[in-house]
Write a protein that holds these residues in place. Structure first.
Motif, PDB file in Angstrom:
ATOM      1  N   THR A  37       3.610  43.505  41.066  1.00  0.00           N
ATOM      2  CA  THR A  37       4.588  42.852  41.632  1.00  0.00           C
ATOM      3  C   THR A  37       4.872  41.526  40.950  1.00  0.00           C
ATOM      4  OG1 THR A  37       3.039  42.061  42.395  1.00  0.00           O
ATOM      5  CG2 THR A  37       4.965  43.874  43.889  1.00  0.00           C
ATOM      6  N   LEU A  42       5.079  42.041  51.225  1.00  0.00           N
ATOM      7  CA  LEU A  42       3.754  42.142  50.701  1.00  0.00           C
ATOM      8  C   LEU A  42       3.044  43.136  51.068  1.00  0.00           C
ATOM      9  CD1 LEU A  42       3.063  41.630  47.424  1.00  0.00           C
ATOM     10  CD2 LEU A  42       1.232  40.563  48.191  1.00  0.00           C
ATOM     11  N   ALA A  60      -4.840  44.513  46.237  1.00  0.00           N
ATOM     12  CA  ALA A  60      -4.921  44.137  45.004  1.00  0.00           C
ATOM     13  C   ALA A  60      -4.489  44.532  43.616  1.00  0.00           C
ATOM     14  CB  ALA A  60      -5.826  43.758  44.899  1.00  0.00           C
ATOM     15  N   GLN A 110       2.793  47.354  50.195  1.00  0.00           N
ATOM     16  CA  GLN A 110       2.150  47.958  49.715  1.00  0.00           C
ATOM     17  C   GLN A 110       1.564  49.578  49.843  1.00  0.00           C
ATOM     18  OE1 GLN A 110      -1.515  46.331  52.192  1.00  0.00           O
ATOM     19  NE2 GLN A 110      -2.744  48.522  50.655  1.00  0.00           N
ATOM     20  N   THR A 161      -1.290  46.626  44.681  1.00  0.00           N
ATOM     21  CA  THR A 161      -0.054  45.649  44.754  1.00  0.00           C
ATOM     22  C   THR A 161       0.196  44.893  43.335  1.00  0.00           C
ATOM     23  OG1 THR A 161       0.444  47.104  46.920  1.00  0.00           O
ATOM     24  CG2 THR A 161       1.674  45.940  46.485  1.00  0.00           C
ATOM     25  N   GLN A 162      -0.129  43.699  44.003  1.00  0.00           N
ATOM     26  CA  GLN A 162       0.428  42.418  43.481  1.00  0.00           C
ATOM     27  C   GLN A 162       0.064  42.483  42.374  1.00  0.00           C
ATOM     28  OE1 GLN A 162      -3.231  40.485  45.111  1.00  0.00           O
ATOM     29  NE2 GLN A 162      -2.292  39.071  46.236  1.00  0.00           N
TER      30      GLN A 162
END
Length: 167
Positions: free
Chosen positions: A138, A119, A132, A123, A134-135
């Motif tokens: 995905t 992750l 956060a 990012q 990036t989360q």
């Protein structure tokens, strides 16, 4: 499909570029020998990123200097970002693919994670300031969740556990 449309889609899918970043791409941004390119992103932030092999191949056929997507004859500079979004959206509609040009950026991030890219690296490649964000970009596939659960071993001996045993 027109060559420039194909290039726009490849930049979205294989580099995760935003439409305004695609609009501003210039030949000078590419180091084809080093397989990198510089992206001028939000707030003028510059990042140098690796180039996907397909982008290297197509970049050799594009102008080495100036905008890859110049404005029409009534304006100077580059094509408008909304035009890039419209061009990509029209191709997606014709292909029966739901979503927008920005959806391709989400696909890029999700595919990186689904391909076991961590992750934090994802990012950096998406050029997000916050993990956060990036989360949000995905999505984790159900088979990855199931694989994670399958890895649990409740019968692992206490001596092989880092935590010193079960809680």
């Amino acid at each position: 499909m027109h060559k420039r449309t194909k290039v726009m889609i490849l930049l979205a899918c294989l580099a995760g570029l935003r439409v305004h970043e695609i609009a501003k791409v210039r030949g000078e941004h590419f180091d084809l020998v080093g397989r990198t390119f510089t992206v001028v992103g939000k707030g003028g932030h510059r990042s140098t990123l690796p180039l996907h092999p397909l982008l290297v191949e197509i970049a050799w056929t594009m102008p080495r200097k100036g905008h890859w997507f110049p404005a029409n004859s009534t304006r100077s500079g580059h094509v408008l970002p909304r035009s890039v979004g419209t061009i990509i959206k029209q191709v997606m509609v014709r292909a029966g693919v739901p979503g927008t040009a920005h959806s391709l950026r989400h696909w890029y991030g999700t595919t990186l994670v689904d391909s076991d890219v961590d992750l934090r690296t994802t990012q950096e490649l998406l050029r997000h300031a916050s993990l956060a964000t990036t989360q949000i970009y995905t999505k984790i596939a159900d088979h990855r969740k199931a694989n994670g659960v399958d890895r649990l071993d409740p019968f692992r001996s206490a001596s092989s556990s880092d935590s010193g045993g079960a809680a």
